[in-house]
Write a protein that holds these residues in place. Structure first.
Motif, PDB file in Angstrom:
ATOM      1  N   PHE A  40       0.824  -1.204   0.000  1.00 48.56           N
ATOM      2  CA  PHE A  40       0.000   0.000   0.000  1.00 48.56           C
ATOM      3  C   PHE A  40       0.861   1.257   0.000  1.00 48.56           C
ATOM      4  O   PHE A  40       0.442   2.299  -0.512  1.00 48.56           O
ATOM      5  CB  PHE A  40      -0.987  -0.003   1.173  1.00 48.56           C
ATOM      6  N   TYR A  41       2.052   1.179   0.552  1.00 51.20           N
ATOM      7  CA  TYR A  41       2.972   2.319   0.477  1.00 51.20           C
ATOM      8  C   TYR A  41       3.435   2.540  -0.963  1.00 51.20           C
ATOM      9  O   TYR A  41       3.658   3.676  -1.378  1.00 51.20           O
ATOM     10  CB  TYR A  41       4.171   2.129   1.404  1.00 51.20           C
ATOM     11  N   LEU A  42       3.581   1.447  -1.722  1.00 51.88           N
ATOM     12  CA  LEU A  42       3.949   1.591  -3.135  1.00 51.88           C
ATOM     13  C   LEU A  42       2.856   2.341  -3.903  1.00 51.88           C
ATOM     14  O   LEU A  42       3.153   3.139  -4.793  1.00 51.88           O
ATOM     15  CB  LEU A  42       4.192   0.223  -3.775  1.00 51.88           C
ATOM     16  N   ASP A  43       1.598   2.072  -3.550  1.00 46.38           N
ATOM     17  CA  ASP A  43       0.496   2.798  -4.175  1.00 46.38           C
ATOM     18  C   ASP A  43       0.641   4.298  -3.928  1.00 46.38           C
ATOM     19  O   ASP A  43       0.451   5.118  -4.826  1.00 46.38           O
ATOM     20  CB  ASP A  43      -0.852   2.332  -3.626  1.00 46.38           C
ATOM     21  N   SER A  44       0.982   4.643  -2.696  1.00 47.23           N
ATOM     22  CA  SER A  44       1.175   6.040  -2.323  1.00 47.23           C
ATOM     23  C   SER A  44       2.335   6.652  -3.102  1.00 47.23           C
ATOM     24  O   SER A  44       2.232   7.774  -3.614  1.00 47.23           O
ATOM     25  CB  SER A  44       1.452   6.145  -0.814  1.00 47.23           C
ATOM     26  N   VAL A  45       3.418   5.930  -3.209  1.00 51.21           N
ATOM     27  CA  VAL A  45       4.586   6.407  -3.945  1.00 51.21           C
ATOM     28  C   VAL A  45       4.207   6.637  -5.410  1.00 51.21           C
ATOM     29  O   VAL A  45       4.538   7.677  -5.992  1.00 51.21           O
ATOM     30  CB  VAL A  45       5.771   5.417  -3.815  1.00 51.21           C
ATOM     31  N   ALA A  46       3.505   5.688  -6.001  1.00 56.03           N
ATOM     32  CA  ALA A  46       3.101   5.815  -7.403  1.00 56.03           C
ATOM     33  C   ALA A  46       2.209   7.039  -7.606  1.00 56.03           C
ATOM     34  O   ALA A  46       2.395   7.805  -8.557  1.00 56.03           O
ATOM     35  CB  ALA A  46       2.382   4.549  -7.869  1.00 56.03           C
ATOM     36  N   LEU A  47       1.254   7.226  -6.725  1.00 54.90           N
ATOM     37  CA  LEU A  47       0.352   8.372  -6.843  1.00 54.90           C
ATOM     38  C   LEU A  47       1.118   9.687  -6.711  1.00 54.90           C
ATOM     39  O   LEU A  47       0.873  10.640  -7.450  1.00 54.90           O
ATOM     40  CB  LEU A  47      -0.749   8.295  -5.793  1.00 54.90           C
ATOM     41  N   ASN A  48       2.059   9.743  -5.797  1.00 55.76           N
ATOM     42  CA  ASN A  48       2.839  10.969  -5.626  1.00 55.76           C
ATOM     43  C   ASN A  48       3.816  11.207  -6.773  1.00 55.76           C
ATOM     44  O   ASN A  48       4.042  12.354  -7.159  1.00 55.76           O
ATOM     45  CB  ASN A  48       3.543  10.964  -4.261  1.00 55.76           C
ATOM     46  N   LEU A  49       4.367  10.142  -7.357  1.00 55.94           N
ATOM     47  CA  LEU A  49       5.186  10.309  -8.567  1.00 55.94           C
ATOM     48  C   LEU A  49       4.315  10.875  -9.691  1.00 55.94           C
ATOM     49  O   LEU A  49       4.743  11.745 -10.454  1.00 55.94           O
ATOM     50  CB  LEU A  49       5.813   8.977  -8.981  1.00 55.94           C
ATOM     51  N   HIS A  50       3.110  10.377  -9.791  1.00 55.14           N
ATOM     52  CA  HIS A  50       2.132  10.897 -10.754  1.00 55.14           C
ATOM     53  C   HIS A  50       1.926  12.393 -10.519  1.00 55.14           C
ATOM     54  O   HIS A  50       1.939  13.209 -11.450  1.00 55.14           O
ATOM     55  CB  HIS A  50       0.828  10.120 -10.583  1.00 55.14           C
ATOM     56  N   SER A  51       1.753  12.786  -9.256  1.00 54.37           N
ATOM     57  CA  SER A  51       1.500  14.186  -8.912  1.00 54.37           C
ATOM     58  C   SER A  51       2.684  15.086  -9.247  1.00 54.37           C
ATOM     59  O   SER A  51       2.498  16.240  -9.627  1.00 54.37           O
ATOM     60  CB  SER A  51       1.175  14.316  -7.420  1.00 54.37           C
ATOM     61  N   ILE A  52       3.889  14.577  -9.097  1.00 47.64           N
ATOM     62  CA  ILE A  52       5.070  15.386  -9.409  1.00 47.64           C
ATOM     63  C   ILE A  52       5.063  15.771 -10.882  1.00 47.64           C
ATOM     64  O   ILE A  52       5.226  16.943 -11.230  1.00 47.64           O
ATOM     65  CB  ILE A  52       6.369  14.649  -9.028  1.00 47.64           C
ATOM     66  N   TYR A  53       4.875  14.790 -11.751  1.00 51.08           N
ATOM     67  CA  TYR A  53       4.889  15.153 -13.172  1.00 51.08           C
ATOM     68  C   TYR A  53       3.698  16.044 -13.520  1.00 51.08           C
ATOM     69  O   TYR A  53       3.829  16.997 -14.289  1.00 51.08           O
ATOM     70  CB  TYR A  53       4.935  13.940 -14.102  1.00 51.08           C
TER      71      TYR A  53
END
Length: 163
Positions: A40-53
Motif C-alpha cells: 500500500f505504500y507503493l500505491d502512495s509512492v506511485a500516486l505521488n510520482l504521478h502528482s510530481i509530473y
C-alpha cells in the motif's frame, strides 16, 4: 513588466514549493514500503510520482499559455509540451529546461500515463524504484532550471518588450 508575468512567476514558485512537499512524500513512502514490505505504500509512492509530473506539466502549461501563447494539441500534446520547454523562442524567451532534463522528465511523464491506465497492484516496483532513486537529482535539476527561468522573467521587469 506586465502584472501577468509577475503573477506567472509567483504561481510557478508556488507550484515548486508544493512539489517539494510531494518529493518528500515520495521518499518517505518509499522508505516505509522498504521497511514494512507493505504494497500500500507503493500505491502512495506511485500516486505521488504521478502528482510530481502533473505539477511540473502545470508549470509548463502556464508558461506555454502565458508567454509562448501556444500550447501543443493533439494526441501527443504531453510529449510536445515537454519538447516545447527545451526550445528557445528568439525575442520571446530562453529554453525553460535542458534537453537532459526533458529526457529525465520523460520517464516520469510515461510513468504517469501508466498510473492513469493500470491498476496499482500491476505496477512494476522496479520501475518505481528507478524513479524514486533518481527523483532527488532530477527534481533538483528541474527546479534549478525553472528558477533560472523565473529570474529571466523578473529581469525583464523594466523593459518595454512583451517579456
Amino acid at each position: 513588466m506586465k502584472k501577468k508575468y509577475l503573477a506567472l512567476a509567483g504561481r510557478i514558485r508556488g507550484e515548486l514549493s508544493e512539489l517539494e512537499k510531494v518529493v518528500e512524500r515520495v521518499l518517505e513512502g518509499w522508505k516505509r514500503a522498504k521497511q514494512t514490505g507493505d504494497d500500500f505504500y507503493l500505491d502512495s509512492v506511485a500516486l505521488n510520482l504521478h502528482s510530481i509530473y502533473t505539477g511540473l506539466e502545470r508549470v509548463f502549461e502556464l508558461i506555454a499559455n502565458t508567454i509562448d501563447q501556444s500550447r501543443p494539441e493533439g494526441q501527443n500534446w504531453h510529449q510536445e509540451l515537454l519538447r516545447q520547454m527545451t526550445v528557445e523562442i528568439p525575442l520571446v524567451r530562453p529554453q525553460v529546461i535542458s534537453v537532459e532534463t526533458r529526457n529525465n522528465l520523460d520517464d516520469y511523464r510515461g510513468f504517469r500515463h501508466v498510473v492513469r491506465n493500470v491498476y496499482t497492484f500491476n505496477l512494476n516496483s522496479g520501475k518505481i524504484k528507478h524513479l524514486v532513486n533518481n527523483l532527488p537529482k532530477v527534481f533538483s535539476q528541474v527546479k534549478n532550471e525553472i528558477n533560472v527561468f523565473i529570474q529571466f522573467i523578473e529581469a525583464r521587469k523594466g523593459e518595454n518588450k512583451e517579456i
